[in-house]
Scaffold this active site. Structure first.
Site, PDB file in Angstrom:
ATOM      1  N   GLN A   1      -4.150  -0.799   9.283  1.00  0.00           N
ATOM      2  CA  GLN A   1      -4.323  -2.222   9.024  1.00  0.00           C
ATOM      3  C   GLN A   1      -4.803  -3.179  10.288  1.00  0.00           C
ATOM      4  O   GLN A   1      -4.512  -3.047  11.149  1.00  0.00           O
ATOM      5  CB  GLN A   1      -2.711  -2.634   8.657  1.00  0.00           C
ATOM      6  CG  GLN A   1      -2.941  -4.147   7.978  1.00  0.00           C
ATOM      7  CD  GLN A   1      -3.350  -4.230   6.592  1.00  0.00           C
ATOM      8  OE1 GLN A   1      -3.717  -3.001   5.925  1.00  0.00           O
ATOM      9  NE2 GLN A   1      -3.598  -5.249   6.007  1.00  0.00           N
TER      10      GLN A   1
ATOM     11  N   LYS B   1       0.829  -1.339   0.221  1.00  0.00           N
ATOM     12  CA  LYS B   1      -0.048   0.132  -0.045  1.00  0.00           C
ATOM     13  C   LYS B   1       0.866   1.448  -0.077  1.00  0.00           C
ATOM     14  O   LYS B   1       0.764   2.024  -0.625  1.00  0.00           O
ATOM     15  CB  LYS B   1      -0.911  -0.079   1.053  1.00  0.00           C
ATOM     16  CG  LYS B   1      -1.999  -0.986   1.074  1.00  0.00           C
ATOM     17  CD  LYS B   1      -2.773  -1.257   2.325  1.00  0.00           C
ATOM     18  CE  LYS B   1      -3.909  -2.513   2.523  1.00  0.00           C
ATOM     19  NZ  LYS B   1      -4.466  -2.882   3.476  1.00  0.00           N
TER      20      LYS B   1
ATOM     21  N   ASP C   1     -10.901   3.387   4.442  1.00  0.00           N
ATOM     22  CA  ASP C   1     -11.226   2.053   4.553  1.00  0.00           C
ATOM     23  C   ASP C   1     -12.859   1.921   4.437  1.00  0.00           C
ATOM     24  O   ASP C   1     -13.136   1.040   4.337  1.00  0.00           O
ATOM     25  CB  ASP C   1     -10.697   1.483   5.784  1.00  0.00           C
ATOM     26  CG  ASP C   1      -9.670   0.487   5.674  1.00  0.00           C
ATOM     27  OD1 ASP C   1      -9.507  -0.014   4.482  1.00  0.00           O
ATOM     28  OD2 ASP C   1      -9.046   0.123   6.730  1.00  0.00           O
TER      29      ASP C   1
END
Ligand code: GUN
Length: 299
Positions: free
Chosen positions: A97, A53, A120
């Site tokens: 994460q 990412k 997200d």
């Protein structure tokens, strides 16, 4: 003939559009799109995802920041970092994460991210916008947004009259995927581990999306002939045929057999996976445009 979707090619075209949008934003306004990725602990798979990412954010021309925190990080320390990133004008997107180490609670961390920076799409404000059919105002969870690009490429934007079955009901994937399909007028069933006769439910699907986390669980006789099958699973299984101690990645769908029945199918790897990162970049450049008071691009 079955079409096997090339997720890497579709993801590359999204990345190209994101790179162009972030370059245009920077040249027009001086604002450089910024993404902060936070990882806590030592899980090797999570570290691999997060590195990918951060690398992709740089490739898109973003200001890319990675915070790597030790396993012993406390809830207060993690939330203090999120508060700093919320307040940082150079950061437009924040991703923590998951999963977090067992001693940390994910939910308060996720809910402490500013909804405008929640790339997200997990904050209740963004989940709520999606649930009420507001696809323009919020940010949509990356993996379902990516899977939806495949659905749209295959069936168009209007899924009226089509039956969609999503196997899985997680906040990260199953629920937002079902909401996206519903917003596109599909008739949606969200199936899960407690569903009775799952095979029969799946056989009714024109669009079958599997996100259960069980290797090759979806068999050929679960698939309606000609259906679109989207495999969101990433499972590592032993592969003694490749040598001692070797492994390989498979999805939740028994690909070889299901490909003989499906009309369109995604492979693992190389299907949905690359789209997750591409849509994270898309959400970040959308967030940066909104912050700059500009019309956000669509992907
Ligand atoms: N872990 C696995 N997938 C994801 C994701 O899409 N977002 C976050 N934050 N963590 C993940």
């Amino acid at each position: 003939m079955t079409t096997v979707i090339d997720g890497r090619r579709v993801a590359a075209s999204v990345i190209e559009a994101v790179t162009a949008a972030s370059a245009a934003l920077q040249s027009d306004t001086g604002i450089r799109t910024g993404l902060a990725v936070v990882i806590v602990g030592n899980d090797p798979a999570s570290h691999a995802y997060v590195s990918a990412k951060s690398r992709m954010a740089k490739q898109c021309g973003f200001h890319s920041v990675q915070h790597t925190l030790p396993e012993a990080t406390t809830q207060e320390e993690l939330q203090a970092l999120v508060a700093d990133l919320n307040a940082d004008p150079a950061i437009h997107g924040i991703l923590v994460q998951l999963p977090l180490p067992r001693h940390l609670k994910a939910e308060p961390v996720i809910q402490s991210i500013l909804p405008d920076k929640d790339v997200d799409g997990l904050h209740v404000v963004n989940a709520g916008k999606l649930a009420t059919g507001d696809l323009e105002g919020g940010l949509v969870s990356c993996t379902p947004a990516g899977a939806m690009v495949f659905v749209r490429d295959t069936h168009g934007a209007d899924l009226s009259g089509l039956n969609a079955v999503v196997i899985g009901r997680s906040n990260l994937f199953g629920k937002p995927m079902s909401a996206l399909l519903l917003a596109a007028n599909a008739t949606v069933t969200t199936a899960h581990s407690r569903t009775k006769d799952l095979a029969a439910v799946c056989r009714n699907a024109d669009i079958l999306v599997a996100a259960v986390g069980r290797a090759e669980m979806v068999k050929a006789d679960w698939v309606k002939p000609g259906a679109t099958v989207i495999d969101v699973g990433i499972n590592r299984i032993d592969a003694p045929e490749k040598g001692e101690g070797k492994s390989r990645l498979v999805g939740d769908v028994a690909f070889e057999d299901c490909a003989k029945v499906a009309g369109v199918i995604t492979p693992v790897p190389g299907g949905v996976g690359p789209m997750t990162i591409a849509m994270l970049m898309a959400n970040t450049v959308i967030a940066a445009h909104r912050k700059a008071g500009r019309k956000a691009p669509r992907f």
